[in-house]
Design a protein around this motif. Sequence first.
Motif, PDB file in Angstrom:
ATOM      1  N   LEU A   1       0.814  -1.208   0.000  1.00  0.00           N
ATOM      2  CA  LEU A   1       0.000   0.000   0.000  1.00  0.00           C
ATOM      3  C   LEU A   1       0.853   1.266   0.000  1.00  0.00           C
ATOM      4  O   LEU A   1       0.471   2.278  -0.582  1.00  0.00           O
ATOM      5  CB  LEU A   1      -0.948   0.007   1.195  1.00  0.00           C
ATOM      6  N   PHE A   2       2.020   1.219   0.649  1.00  0.00           N
ATOM      7  CA  PHE A   2       2.878   2.404   0.661  1.00  0.00           C
ATOM      8  C   PHE A   2       3.375   2.731  -0.745  1.00  0.00           C
ATOM      9  O   PHE A   2       3.623   3.892  -1.082  1.00  0.00           O
ATOM     10  CB  PHE A   2       4.052   2.225   1.629  1.00  0.00           C
ATOM     11  N   VAL A   3       3.502   1.699  -1.606  1.00  0.00           N
ATOM     12  CA  VAL A   3       3.933   1.932  -2.982  1.00  0.00           C
ATOM     13  C   VAL A   3       2.825   2.632  -3.767  1.00  0.00           C
ATOM     14  O   VAL A   3       3.076   3.567  -4.531  1.00  0.00           O
ATOM     15  CB  VAL A   3       4.328   0.605  -3.659  1.00  0.00           C
ATOM     16  N   GLU A   4       1.582   2.189  -3.566  1.00  0.00           N
ATOM     17  CA  GLU A   4       0.475   2.892  -4.216  1.00  0.00           C
ATOM     18  C   GLU A   4       0.398   4.330  -3.720  1.00  0.00           C
ATOM     19  O   GLU A   4       0.205   5.260  -4.499  1.00  0.00           O
ATOM     20  CB  GLU A   4      -0.856   2.189  -3.948  1.00  0.00           C
ATOM     21  N   ASN A   5       0.559   4.511  -2.417  1.00  0.00           N
ATOM     22  CA  ASN A   5       0.449   5.836  -1.829  1.00  0.00           C
ATOM     23  C   ASN A   5       1.510   6.791  -2.382  1.00  0.00           C
ATOM     24  O   ASN A   5       1.215   7.965  -2.664  1.00  0.00           O
ATOM     25  CB  ASN A   5       0.587   5.722  -0.308  1.00  0.00           C
ATOM     26  N   ASP A   6       2.750   6.296  -2.564  1.00  0.00           N
ATOM     27  CA  ASP A   6       3.862   7.167  -2.942  1.00  0.00           C
ATOM     28  C   ASP A   6       4.170   7.182  -4.439  1.00  0.00           C
ATOM     29  O   ASP A   6       4.672   8.188  -4.951  1.00  0.00           O
ATOM     30  CB  ASP A   6       5.126   6.761  -2.177  1.00  0.00           C
ATOM     31  N   ALA A   7       3.907   6.070  -5.129  1.00  0.00           N
ATOM     32  CA  ALA A   7       4.233   6.003  -6.556  1.00  0.00           C
ATOM     33  C   ALA A   7       3.000   6.078  -7.452  1.00  0.00           C
ATOM     34  O   ALA A   7       3.132   6.204  -8.671  1.00  0.00           O
ATOM     35  CB  ALA A   7       5.019   4.731  -6.859  1.00  0.00           C
ATOM     36  N   GLY A   8       1.812   5.966  -6.842  1.00  0.00           N
ATOM     37  CA  GLY A   8       0.585   6.087  -7.622  1.00  0.00           C
ATOM     38  C   GLY A   8       0.174   4.840  -8.365  1.00  0.00           C
ATOM     39  O   GLY A   8      -0.815   4.861  -9.110  1.00  0.00           O
TER      40      GLY A   8
ATOM     41  N   ARG B   1      -9.305   2.833  -5.307  1.00  0.00           N
ATOM     42  CA  ARG B   1      -7.994   3.372  -4.949  1.00  0.00           C
ATOM     43  C   ARG B   1      -7.822   3.330  -3.432  1.00  0.00           C
ATOM     44  O   ARG B   1      -8.781   3.502  -2.679  1.00  0.00           O
ATOM     45  CB  ARG B   1      -7.855   4.821  -5.425  1.00  0.00           C
ATOM     46  N   TYR B   2      -6.570   3.119  -3.009  1.00  0.00           N
ATOM     47  CA  TYR B   2      -6.290   3.081  -1.572  1.00  0.00           C
ATOM     48  C   TYR B   2      -6.717   4.367  -0.883  1.00  0.00           C
ATOM     49  O   TYR B   2      -7.303   4.346   0.208  1.00  0.00           O
ATOM     50  CB  TYR B   2      -4.812   2.807  -1.338  1.00  0.00           C
ATOM     51  N   ALA B   3      -6.450   5.513  -1.507  1.00  0.00           N
ATOM     52  CA  ALA B   3      -6.816   6.795  -0.898  1.00  0.00           C
ATOM     53  C   ALA B   3      -8.314   6.894  -0.646  1.00  0.00           C
ATOM     54  O   ALA B   3      -8.749   7.571   0.285  1.00  0.00           O
ATOM     55  CB  ALA B   3      -6.356   7.946  -1.799  1.00  0.00           C
ATOM     56  N   GLU B   4      -9.104   6.192  -1.462  1.00  0.00           N
ATOM     57  CA  GLU B   4     -10.567   6.243  -1.330  1.00  0.00           C
ATOM     58  C   GLU B   4     -11.093   5.346  -0.215  1.00  0.00           C
ATOM     59  O   GLU B   4     -12.171   5.594   0.331  1.00  0.00           O
ATOM     60  CB  GLU B   4     -11.211   5.840  -2.650  1.00  0.00           C
ATOM     61  N   VAL B   5     -10.363   4.269   0.106  1.00  0.00           N
ATOM     62  CA  VAL B   5     -10.860   3.320   1.109  1.00  0.00           C
ATOM     63  C   VAL B   5     -10.124   3.436   2.435  1.00  0.00           C
ATOM     64  O   VAL B   5     -10.519   2.802   3.419  1.00  0.00           O
ATOM     65  CB  VAL B   5     -10.759   1.864   0.594  1.00  0.00           C
ATOM     66  N   LYS B   6      -9.056   4.238   2.487  1.00  0.00           N
ATOM     67  CA  LYS B   6      -8.197   4.264   3.667  1.00  0.00           C
ATOM     68  C   LYS B   6      -8.956   4.644   4.927  1.00  0.00           C
ATOM     69  O   LYS B   6      -8.822   3.985   5.966  1.00  0.00           O
ATOM     70  CB  LYS B   6      -7.034   5.229   3.447  1.00  0.00           C
TER      71      LYS B   6
END
Length: 377
Positions: free
Chosen positions: A300-307, A335-340
């Motif tokens: 998840l940190f990769v999605e958060n930082d690299a998109g 997207r992770y940002a949407e479900v976080k």
Amino acid sequence: MKTVLLLSRPNDIHATAVAEALRRKGVDCLLWHTADFPTRATETVRFEKGCRSVHVRGPELEFSEQRIGTVWNRRPAVVIDPQRIHPADHEYVDLGCRTFRRSLLDTLAPEAFWVNPHRAVERTSKLRQHQLALEVGLEVPDTVYTNDPREIRAFLREHGGQIAYKPFKMTAWRDDAKYYMTYTSRLTEAQLIEDELLSMVPGIYQELVPKAYELRVTMMGRRAFAAKLCSQETREGRLDWRRADPDELRMEPFELPSEVAEQCFALMQGLDIVFGCFDFIVRPDGRCVFLEVNQAGQFLFVENDAGLPLLDAFAEFLRQGSVDFEWSPDRVSVRYAEVKDAALQRMERELALHVREPETTWYEGPSVPPSPRTSNL
């Protein structure tokens, strides 16, 4: 539609985020907080009249294996409550619970798609990874796994007097103000402790590979999602990117050479796993050097930082239950940002209902340690 079963623990944001993503995709999903066993949950296997059945019952959970189509073997746990048994019985109870759980997971839902198979998880040691990496053609650093001081000193001299040291398993200490972790360290002969202590703990001693940057490659079946980690731009993360300030470590999507992706998948086939997070060094001349693969790695940190839309892809991977799952970056729905936020709220609620793992960090401070912190990665 078959059920996706997630095996984890209540403080795992990855499991709750994936559960939320699957829910939004309309997938029947069960989150099994495995640390509830044996304190708050029961697990039963019955053999009667030539048939076998499995029943697991706990807070907000009851299922039979016939419903399961995919299992994410994320981070199962067993937690023994020391207050409920005599100290002399703890080892006996712990051994019995872990042996039973291991046997259960070895035989649970044999027709399901497992990410990753339980038996394979126990055979992903660094030494086996290293051997298989050589066999599939990946470049690996010169490495010595040893507790022999003579081998360590000879290896140091052979590699210019400086090498990298890595523990087999990360360990942590803390006091009331700080956490201390065992990261990769630069090692010289002058820094070596006495031979008697060196021989007590096997370690990983590795050549220092020149770095242009590093790669984090998340393999879901045959699909490779690569992120470039600009570790050499940081102050603290040049040797081990995990030490870098998160705000300082720049990540971006990376087009992984198809040959390297194929070698990664071949390595996973050798390990009998279908998911893994690979770490590579990229030399100044562009060659990729394999370090390790984590079969339960964070992404998840990769999605958060690299998109990279890893959560959506992983949810589809579990939903379809195939190494050849269909997915397109043009059809991302979660997207992770949407479900976080929803995932964090669920995690906070479930922390009150389920058994937490005990603090494993060695505490150095007053007699009563402060309450453990919860990661929100």
